[in-house]
Enzyme design. Sequence first.
Site, short mmCIF file in Angstrom:
data_model
loop_
_atom_site.label_atom_id
_atom_site.label_comp_id
_atom_site.label_asym_id
_atom_site.label_seq_id
_atom_site.Cartn_x
_atom_site.Cartn_y
_atom_site.Cartn_z
N ILE A 12 -0.53 0.07 2.15
CA ILE A 12 0.89 -0.18 1.83
C ILE A 12 1.74 1.03 2.23
CG2 ILE A 12 2.51 -0.75 -0.02
CD1 ILE A 12 0.04 -1.99 -1.52
N LEU A 33 -6.89 11.31 2.23
CA LEU A 33 -7.69 10.49 3.17
C LEU A 33 -8.99 10.00 2.53
CD1 LEU A 33 -7.09 12.46 6.54
CD2 LEU A 33 -5.75 10.59 5.57
N PHE A 80 2.16 6.25 -4.02
CA PHE A 80 1.11 5.26 -3.75
C PHE A 80 -0.28 5.79 -4.11
CE2 PHE A 80 4.29 4.60 -0.32
CZ PHE A 80 4.60 3.28 -0.52
N SER A 124 1.29 -2.67 -10.65
CA SER A 124 0.59 -3.90 -10.26
C SER A 124 0.87 -5.02 -11.25
CB SER A 124 -0.91 -3.60 -10.23
OG SER A 124 -1.66 -4.79 -10.22
N THR A 126 -1.23 -6.67 -12.47
CA THR A 126 -2.33 -6.63 -13.44
C THR A 126 -1.86 -6.21 -14.83
OG1 THR A 126 -4.67 -6.03 -13.59
CG2 THR A 126 -3.15 -4.26 -13.08
N TYR A 149 -9.21 0.57 -13.61
CA TYR A 149 -8.13 0.64 -12.60
C TYR A 149 -6.82 0.10 -13.18
CZ TYR A 149 -5.04 -0.90 -8.91
OH TYR A 149 -3.91 -1.13 -8.17
N LYS A 153 -2.86 1.86 -14.27
CA LYS A 153 -1.51 1.41 -13.91
C LYS A 153 -0.63 1.29 -15.16
CE LYS A 153 -2.19 1.43 -9.66
NZ LYS A 153 -1.50 2.38 -8.80
N ASN A 197 -13.10 -5.98 -1.30
CA ASN A 197 -13.15 -6.58 -2.64
C ASN A 197 -12.14 -7.70 -2.78
OD1 ASN A 197 -15.05 -4.71 -3.89
ND2 ASN A 197 -13.44 -3.20 -3.58
N ASN A 198 -11.16 -7.71 -1.89
CA ASN A 198 -10.05 -8.66 -2.03
C ASN A 198 -10.21 -9.81 -1.04
OD1 ASN A 198 -8.48 -5.68 -2.52
ND2 ASN A 198 -8.45 -7.23 -4.12
N ARG A 230 -2.67 -17.11 -6.74
CA ARG A 230 -2.04 -15.80 -6.64
C ARG A 230 -0.74 -15.87 -5.85
NH1 ARG A 230 -5.33 -15.40 -9.80
NH2 ARG A 230 -6.96 -13.84 -10.14
P1 NAD Z 1 -4.96 2.44 -0.16
O1 NAD Z 1 -6.26 2.88 -0.74
O2 NAD Z 1 -4.95 1.89 1.22
O3 NAD Z 1 -3.92 3.65 -0.22
C1 NAD Z 1 -3.96 4.65 -1.21
C2 NAD Z 1 -3.92 5.98 -0.51
O4 NAD Z 1 -3.93 7.03 -1.47
C3 NAD Z 1 -5.12 6.20 0.41
O5 NAD Z 1 -4.64 6.60 1.67
C4 NAD Z 1 -5.90 7.32 -0.27
O6 NAD Z 1 -6.57 8.13 0.68
C5 NAD Z 1 -4.82 8.05 -1.02
N1 NAD Z 1 -5.23 8.77 -2.23
C6 NAD Z 1 -5.96 8.31 -3.28
N2 NAD Z 1 -6.05 9.24 -4.23
C7 NAD Z 1 -5.36 10.33 -3.78
C8 NAD Z 1 -5.06 11.60 -4.33
N3 NAD Z 1 -5.49 11.97 -5.55
N4 NAD Z 1 -4.30 12.46 -3.60
C9 NAD Z 1 -3.85 12.11 -2.37
N5 NAD Z 1 -4.09 10.93 -1.81
C10 NAD Z 1 -4.83 10.04 -2.51
O7 NAD Z 1 -4.31 1.40 -1.18
P2 NAD Z 1 -3.02 0.49 -1.01
O8 NAD Z 1 -3.47 -0.92 -1.00
O9 NAD Z 1 -2.16 0.98 0.08
O10 NAD Z 1 -2.33 0.74 -2.41
C11 NAD Z 1 -1.28 1.68 -2.59
C12 NAD Z 1 -0.89 1.70 -4.04
O11 NAD Z 1 -0.51 0.40 -4.46
C13 NAD Z 1 -2.01 2.12 -4.98
O12 NAD Z 1 -1.45 2.88 -6.03
C14 NAD Z 1 -2.53 0.80 -5.51
O13 NAD Z 1 -3.14 0.96 -6.77
C15 NAD Z 1 -1.24 0.01 -5.61
N6 NAD Z 1 -1.45 -1.44 -5.61
C16 NAD Z 1 -2.15 -2.01 -4.57
C17 NAD Z 1 -2.38 -3.40 -4.58
C18 NAD Z 1 -3.17 -4.05 -3.47
O14 NAD Z 1 -3.62 -5.19 -3.65
N7 NAD Z 1 -3.36 -3.42 -2.31
C19 NAD Z 1 -1.87 -4.19 -5.62
C20 NAD Z 1 -1.13 -3.58 -6.63
C21 NAD Z 1 -0.94 -2.20 -6.61
N1 UFG Z 2 -11.53 -14.23 -4.52
C1 UFG Z 2 -12.58 -15.02 -4.11
N2 UFG Z 2 -13.54 -14.47 -3.31
C2 UFG Z 2 -13.49 -13.17 -2.90
C3 UFG Z 2 -12.41 -12.36 -3.33
C4 UFG Z 2 -11.46 -12.93 -4.14
O1 UFG Z 2 -12.66 -16.20 -4.45
O2 UFG Z 2 -14.41 -12.72 -2.19
C5 UFG Z 2 -10.47 -14.85 -5.35
C6 UFG Z 2 -10.29 -14.19 -6.71
O3 UFG Z 2 -11.16 -14.77 -7.64
C7 UFG Z 2 -8.81 -14.48 -6.98
C8 UFG Z 2 -8.18 -14.45 -5.59
O4 UFG Z 2 -9.25 -14.65 -4.68
O5 UFG Z 2 -8.66 -15.78 -7.50
C9 UFG Z 2 -7.50 -13.13 -5.26
O6 UFG Z 2 -8.43 -12.07 -5.48
P1 UFG Z 2 -8.15 -10.59 -4.95
O7 UFG Z 2 -9.35 -9.78 -5.28
O8 UFG Z 2 -7.70 -10.63 -3.53
O9 UFG Z 2 -6.89 -10.13 -5.78
P2 UFG Z 2 -6.73 -10.03 -7.37
O10 UFG Z 2 -5.62 -10.95 -7.72
O11 UFG Z 2 -7.98 -10.18 -8.11
O12 UFG Z 2 -6.36 -8.49 -7.50
C10 UFG Z 2 -5.16 -7.97 -7.04
C11 UFG Z 2 -5.28 -6.51 -6.64
C12 UFG Z 2 -5.58 -5.64 -7.82
C13 UFG Z 2 -4.65 -5.92 -8.95
C14 UFG Z 2 -4.60 -7.39 -9.26
C15 UFG Z 2 -3.53 -7.70 -10.25
O13 UFG Z 2 -6.29 -6.35 -5.67
O14 UFG Z 2 -5.39 -4.31 -7.42
O15 UFG Z 2 -4.27 -8.11 -8.09
O16 UFG Z 2 -3.41 -9.04 -10.50
F1 UFG Z 2 -5.04 -5.24 -10.06
#
Ligand code: NAD
Ligand code: UFG
Length: 336
Positions: A12, A33, A80, A124, A126, A149, A153, A197-198, A230
Amino acid sequence: MAILATGGAGFIGSHTCLELLNAGYEVVVIDSLVNSSEESLRRVQELTGKTLRFYKGDTRDAALLDTIFTENEIEAVVHFAALKSVPESVKMPLEYYDNNLTGTIELLKAMRRNGCKKIVFSSSATVYGAENKCPFTEDMQTGTTTNPYGTTKLQIERIMTDTAAAEPDWHVVLLRYFNPIGAHASGRIGEAPGYPNNLMPYITQVAVGKREKLTVFGNNYPTPDGTGVRDYIHVVDLAKGHVKAIAFVLDHAGTEIFNLGTGNGTSVLELIHAFEEVTGVTVPYEIGPARAGDVAYSYANADKAKRVLGWQAELDVRQMCRDAWNWQKNNPNGYE
Ligand code: NAD
Ligand code: UFG
């Protein structure tokens, strides 16, 4: 004057740095990184034709933060940087609490020391927990989180809200993201997890042949087709939401919360089928057991961001699938 993006090399963060540069902001990044590659930032600069300043390091490093604030005129911070894997957080809670909470507290203390008290935080959906009914609105009581996690948040939201209540010159925006997927239209930056994981990165890795099949986590939810629903949001829309949030945080004291979602729910099966339709690639899947901690529904009421920030998501699920696939097939091994 510049914007500091912690974790700016991540999924992001990189998309947001690109939109901030395009909007005319100077951008400074600190990233350890731990879950990203500097290559994403190289590509952001290539795509925008603009430069940003990168510091490799950790937000828990107070001395490095002081150096960054001394060497740059930072107007506001987008925070982030965090570890974000739900299953890993269950296995390594101490590392998650230390990285995410200590990293935030050190950042806030460095900001105060250096006279910069404006921050946008990556929260999030969440935090709504399982107690609230969809669509989620920002004024709902936060719920119970089901993993370390998610708890970080919730706790960081609280730390920032309390700080802004105690010191009225803080400007805090908490952005509650729903499910960010997709990638920049160029196919040059995107999401590069090792083991996904997603859902969307798992789908694209199956489609590109890196994984055999997808497991759908449960089909007995009280949803129309039994699979989890979702609110998927295109990462470019999300990044543009940050540009609006930065403009807002610059002149609004106190704490304001915004959902960043589309307001639309999509089930797992609907997402798989949309992906297959727009890409022409079949995604083999099987139905497996429900995943612990998952909720049936998560989608936003996105009215507040539209009303107050003048932002709304524009790209639909089909575009998210198209762009996620374009990124995956052009970069089968991420930034390697
Ligand atoms: P990402 O892992 O791609 O990016 C996070 C970045 O932070 C990475 O580049 C990592 O190297 C860096 N980082 C981690 N800990 C650090 C530290 N202590 N100091 C410096 N750098 C550090 O994740 P993303 O998907 O881009 O998510 C960005 C933010 O959004 C995160 O806070 C995440 O929790 C939040 N978020 C993400 C999602 C999602 O589904 N991707 C959903 C809700 C919230
Ligand atoms: N899912 C599958 N198979 C997979 C992965 C996911 O069926 O291999 C399903 C999950 O059960 C869910 C949907 O796809 O119904 C979305 O799952 P994700 O893992 O992509 O996303 P989540 O909604 O579980 O999680 C996301 C973010 C988290 C955050 C959360 C808050 O990844 O960081 O939303 O709702 F905490």
